[in-house]
Design an enzyme around this catalytic site. Structure first.
Site, PDB file in Angstrom:
ATOM      1  N   ILE A  69      28.027  45.505  -2.358  1.00 26.40           N
ATOM      2  CA  ILE A  69      27.460  44.932  -1.131  1.00 26.40           C
ATOM      3  C   ILE A  69      27.191  46.057  -0.140  1.00 26.40           C
ATOM      4  CG2 ILE A  69      27.874  43.405   0.830  1.00 26.40           C
ATOM      5  CD1 ILE A  69      29.384  41.565  -0.873  1.00 26.40           C
ATOM      6  N   GLY A 125      30.271  44.204  -5.790  1.00 27.94           N
ATOM      7  CA  GLY A 125      29.365  43.068  -5.938  1.00 27.94           C
ATOM      8  C   GLY A 125      28.575  43.098  -7.235  1.00 27.94           C
ATOM      9  N   ASP A 128      30.717  41.302  -9.605  1.00 26.94           N
ATOM     10  CA  ASP A 128      30.587  39.865  -9.327  1.00 26.94           C
ATOM     11  C   ASP A 128      29.373  39.296 -10.055  1.00 26.94           C
ATOM     12  OD1 ASP A 128      32.752  39.522  -7.428  1.00 26.94           O
ATOM     13  OD2 ASP A 128      31.528  40.528  -5.927  1.00 26.94           O
ATOM     14  N   GLU A 148      36.740  46.416  -4.329  1.00 29.19           N
ATOM     15  CA  GLU A 148      37.040  45.772  -3.043  1.00 29.19           C
ATOM     16  C   GLU A 148      38.392  46.163  -2.456  1.00 29.19           C
ATOM     17  OE1 GLU A 148      33.843  43.190  -4.836  1.00 29.19           O
ATOM     18  OE2 GLU A 148      35.552  44.336  -5.573  1.00 29.19           O
ATOM     19  N   ASP A 156      35.721  38.519  -3.372  1.00 26.83           N
ATOM     20  CA  ASP A 156      35.586  37.082  -3.083  1.00 26.83           C
ATOM     21  C   ASP A 156      34.290  36.453  -3.592  1.00 26.83           C
ATOM     22  OD1 ASP A 156      33.879  38.288  -1.282  1.00 26.83           O
ATOM     23  OD2 ASP A 156      34.851  37.516   0.518  1.00 26.83           O
TER      24      ASP A 156
END
Length: 275
Positions: A69, A125, A128, A148, A156
């Protein structure tokens, strides 16, 4: 076809049922901006609804798949949740996180299989995203990190929920707590990817052949297999068997089944209608 700021959709071969979806911010190592989170579900929905698409290959433009991210996006999320009322600030932050989660879950909501083709960095990310994909391949020199924890946050957007089922609980815990970097060949050893390749060219050609092979199969059986596997992940064996019995009671007796049997007996390639 819709134009995106952070993505690009390409049909590399005319008449192919394989479409390519690219993360397209190479100057930022394909870091995920706020625009990505609104565009990605739209792009996947358009591919899902396009009857000419049977398989989606997801990759990154440039030398990296995704570096995570964008730090500016992270900053804007925390700023947007500022409030004198801690409860209201927390509720707004939760809504923001759910919005970002939905963009990644859009991969699973897409009926068509999504194959991740990973080179260079796949961090935070990026993990993810690939853990939500249906099949993953990478180059030997790709590198991964569940990053993270080093940014003082708890991952998350799905890694902590999806990674354990892919690499095993113990491996997922170790990778998530250490945030350590691991290679494409270790990703293969862990089971995060199905295969690791010596070069990007080798990977691209192998992924092309695999995607075209899946795209040539009955779209009803391919979308059904994805849907049933995803649903069965969260069910007992008995519930999963009941679900697939119900699914097949609706889908099994199709023109695709007739064509598959006919092609097999006639020793020819089957030709299936679009979905």
């Amino acid at each position: 076809m819709e134009k995106f700021k952070t993505l690009e959709i390409l049909q590399k071969t005319p008449n192919s049922r394989v479409f390519h979806l690219y993360l397209n911010r190479p100057s930022h190592r394909n870091a995920l901006s706020r625009d990505f989170f609104s565009e990605f579900p739209k792009a996947l929905a358009s591919l899902d609804q396009n009857p000419n698409v049977n398989v989606v290959v997801l990759s990154g433009v440039g030398n990296h798949f995704c570096s995570g991210i964008d730090l500016g996006t992270l900053g804007s999320i925390s700023e947007n949740s500022d409030s004198d009322d801690r409860g209201r600030g927390g509720e707004k932050l939760r809504r923001n996180i759910k919005y970002l989660q939905d963009a990644v879950t859009a991969i699973e909501l897409c009926r068509k299989p999504v194959i991740a083709s990973i080179q260079g960095a796949c961090i935070g990310g990026g993990i993810d995203i690939v853990t939500a994909c249906d099949i993953r391949y990478c180059t030997d020199d790709a590198f991964f990190s569940v990053k993270e924890v080093d940014l003082a946050i708890t991952a998350d957007l799905g890694t902590l929920q999806r990674l354990p089922a892919i690499v095993g609980y113990g491996n997922a815990m170790e990778l998530a707590l250490t945030g350590r970097r691991f290679s494409g060949s270790e990703a293969k050893q862990l089971g995060l990817v199905s295969r690791s390749f010596g070069s990007k060219e080798e990977m691209d050609e192998a992924v092309r052949l695999i995607a075209e092979d899946i795209a040539s199969k009955s779209p009803l059986s391919v979308t059904g297999t994805k849907a049933v596997l995803l649903r069965s992940r969260d069910m007992s064996v008995e519930q999963g068997l009941d679900y697939v019995a119900t699914w097949n009671s609706a889908m099994l007796l199709s023109d695709d089944l007739t064509e598959a049997i006919s092609a097999y007996t006639q020793k020819r390639k089957p030709v299936f209608a679009k979905l």
